[in-house]
Design a protein around this motif. Structure first.
Motif, mmCIF file in Angstrom:
data_model
loop_
_atom_site.group_PDB
_atom_site.id
_atom_site.type_symbol
_atom_site.label_atom_id
_atom_site.label_comp_id
_atom_site.label_asym_id
_atom_site.label_seq_id
_atom_site.Cartn_x
_atom_site.Cartn_y
_atom_site.Cartn_z
ATOM 1 N N HIS A 175 13.783 -1.720 -5.332
ATOM 2 C CA HIS A 175 12.063 -1.994 -5.689
ATOM 3 C C HIS A 175 11.779 -1.257 -6.718
ATOM 4 C CE1 HIS A 175 8.159 -3.714 -4.813
ATOM 5 N NE2 HIS A 175 7.984 -2.367 -5.489
ATOM 6 N N TYR A 176 12.333 0.001 -7.785
ATOM 7 C CA TYR A 176 12.218 -0.454 -8.485
ATOM 8 C C TYR A 176 13.185 -0.495 -9.950
ATOM 9 C CZ TYR A 176 6.954 1.251 -7.447
ATOM 10 O OH TYR A 176 5.818 0.785 -7.468
ATOM 11 N N ALA A 177 14.890 -1.278 -9.920
ATOM 12 C CA ALA A 177 15.535 -0.834 -10.756
ATOM 13 C C ALA A 177 14.562 -1.180 -11.997
ATOM 14 C CB ALA A 177 15.842 -2.327 -10.044
ATOM 15 N N ILE B 98 -1.668 1.139 -4.449
ATOM 16 C CA ILE B 98 -1.161 0.013 -4.419
ATOM 17 C C ILE B 98 -0.410 -0.467 -5.097
ATOM 18 C CG2 ILE B 98 -3.571 -0.672 -5.424
ATOM 19 C CD1 ILE B 98 -3.417 -3.291 -3.057
ATOM 20 N N HIS B 99 0.496 -1.609 -5.228
ATOM 21 C CA HIS B 99 1.817 -2.217 -6.136
ATOM 22 C C HIS B 99 1.623 -3.917 -5.835
ATOM 23 C CE1 HIS B 99 4.756 -3.504 -7.683
ATOM 24 N NE2 HIS B 99 5.324 -4.190 -6.355
ATOM 25 N N GLY B 100 1.053 -4.659 -7.111
ATOM 26 C CA GLY B 100 1.228 -5.873 -6.705
ATOM 27 C C GLY B 100 2.106 -6.344 -7.644
ATOM 28 N N ILE C 44 -9.222 -2.068 -6.784
ATOM 29 C CA ILE C 44 -9.192 -1.071 -6.011
ATOM 30 C C ILE C 44 -8.320 0.278 -6.538
ATOM 31 C CG2 ILE C 44 -7.014 -0.617 -4.073
ATOM 32 C CD1 ILE C 44 -7.167 -3.366 -3.928
ATOM 33 N N ARG C 45 -7.891 0.042 -7.644
ATOM 34 C CA ARG C 45 -7.300 1.862 -8.654
ATOM 35 C C ARG C 45 -8.617 1.726 -8.789
ATOM 36 N NH1 ARG C 45 -2.037 -1.316 -10.706
ATOM 37 N NH2 ARG C 45 -0.035 -0.590 -9.278
ATOM 38 N N GLY C 46 -9.011 0.779 -10.006
ATOM 39 C CA GLY C 46 -10.575 1.540 -10.142
ATOM 40 C C GLY C 46 -11.662 2.068 -9.228
ATOM 41 N N ILE D 288 0.588 -1.084 0.158
ATOM 42 C CA ILE D 288 -0.139 0.120 0.192
ATOM 43 C C ILE D 288 0.574 1.565 0.165
ATOM 44 C CG2 ILE D 288 -1.706 0.662 0.774
ATOM 45 C CD1 ILE D 288 -2.466 -1.331 2.436
ATOM 46 N N LYS D 289 0.600 2.120 -1.044
ATOM 47 C CA LYS D 289 1.165 3.295 -1.325
ATOM 48 C C LYS D 289 0.987 4.591 -0.393
ATOM 49 C CE LYS D 289 2.766 2.455 -5.935
ATOM 50 N NZ LYS D 289 2.537 1.998 -7.547
ATOM 51 N N PRO D 290 2.498 5.148 -0.396
ATOM 52 C CA PRO D 290 2.267 6.425 0.928
ATOM 53 C C PRO D 290 0.866 6.825 0.522
ATOM 54 C CG PRO D 290 4.059 6.213 0.141
ATOM 55 C CD PRO D 290 3.586 5.508 -1.067
#
Ligand code: CMP
Length: 144
Positions: free
Chosen positions: A49-51, A115-117, A102-104, A9-11
């Motif tokens: 994480h996002y390399a 969120i990231h999955g 969730i994003r929708g 769950i992002k900031p």
């Protein structure tokens, strides 16, 4: 097959009070929460994480976003949880994400998408190892 996935769950999701909502959706679907922590990460960690996205024009902004406040890092387990978890999460661009995801349901901005999955079993394994180097406790009783 039973898999594990990394969900964050992002900031923006934390600040908007969506932690319970996200957890509830994964729980009600029938997945099992295996590890969870609220943490603020350093820039170098977010870059790791996002390399895979380091050459993207939005990489700098993405890293700024992830370090802007605490995130909730989680490991969820269950049948086909990697791909099914991504269905619960919805499309990367919240404007393209279906209502019911969730994003929708909770976002409009690709740069603030809650969120990231993990996108594959292999990346889930890498992300879990990165975010939970201390390892994940075994459940004492067989729950599934
Ligand atoms: P996530 O699922 O965490 O995977 C990569 C992230 O990069 C994505 O969610 C978005 O937060 C971000 N992202 C992807 N594309 C863009 C874009 N065009 N502009 C800004 N951020 C993006």
């Amino acid at each position: 097959a039973t898999e594990q996935t990394f969900i964050m769950i992002k900031p923006d999701g934390v600040q908007r009070g969506l932690i319970g909502e996200v957890i509830s959706r994964f729980e009600k679907k029938g997945f099992y929460l295996r590890a969870m922590k609220l943490i603020s990460v350093e820039r170098s960690f977010a870059e790791k994480h996002y390399a895979d996205l380091s050459s993207k024009p939005f990489f700098g902004g993405l890293v700024e976003y992830i370090v802007s406040g605490p995130v909730v890092a989680m490991v969820w387990e269950g049948k086909q949880v990697v791909s099914t978890g991504r269905k619960l999460v919805g499309a990367t661009n919240p404007l393209a994400a279906e209502p019911g995801t969730i994003r929708g349901d909770f976002a409009v901005d690709i740069g603030r998408n809650v969120i990231h999955g993990s996108d594959s079993v292999e990346n889930a394994r890498k992300e879990i190892a990165l975010w939970f180097p201390e390892g994940i406790a075994e459940w004492k009783s067989a729950q599934h």
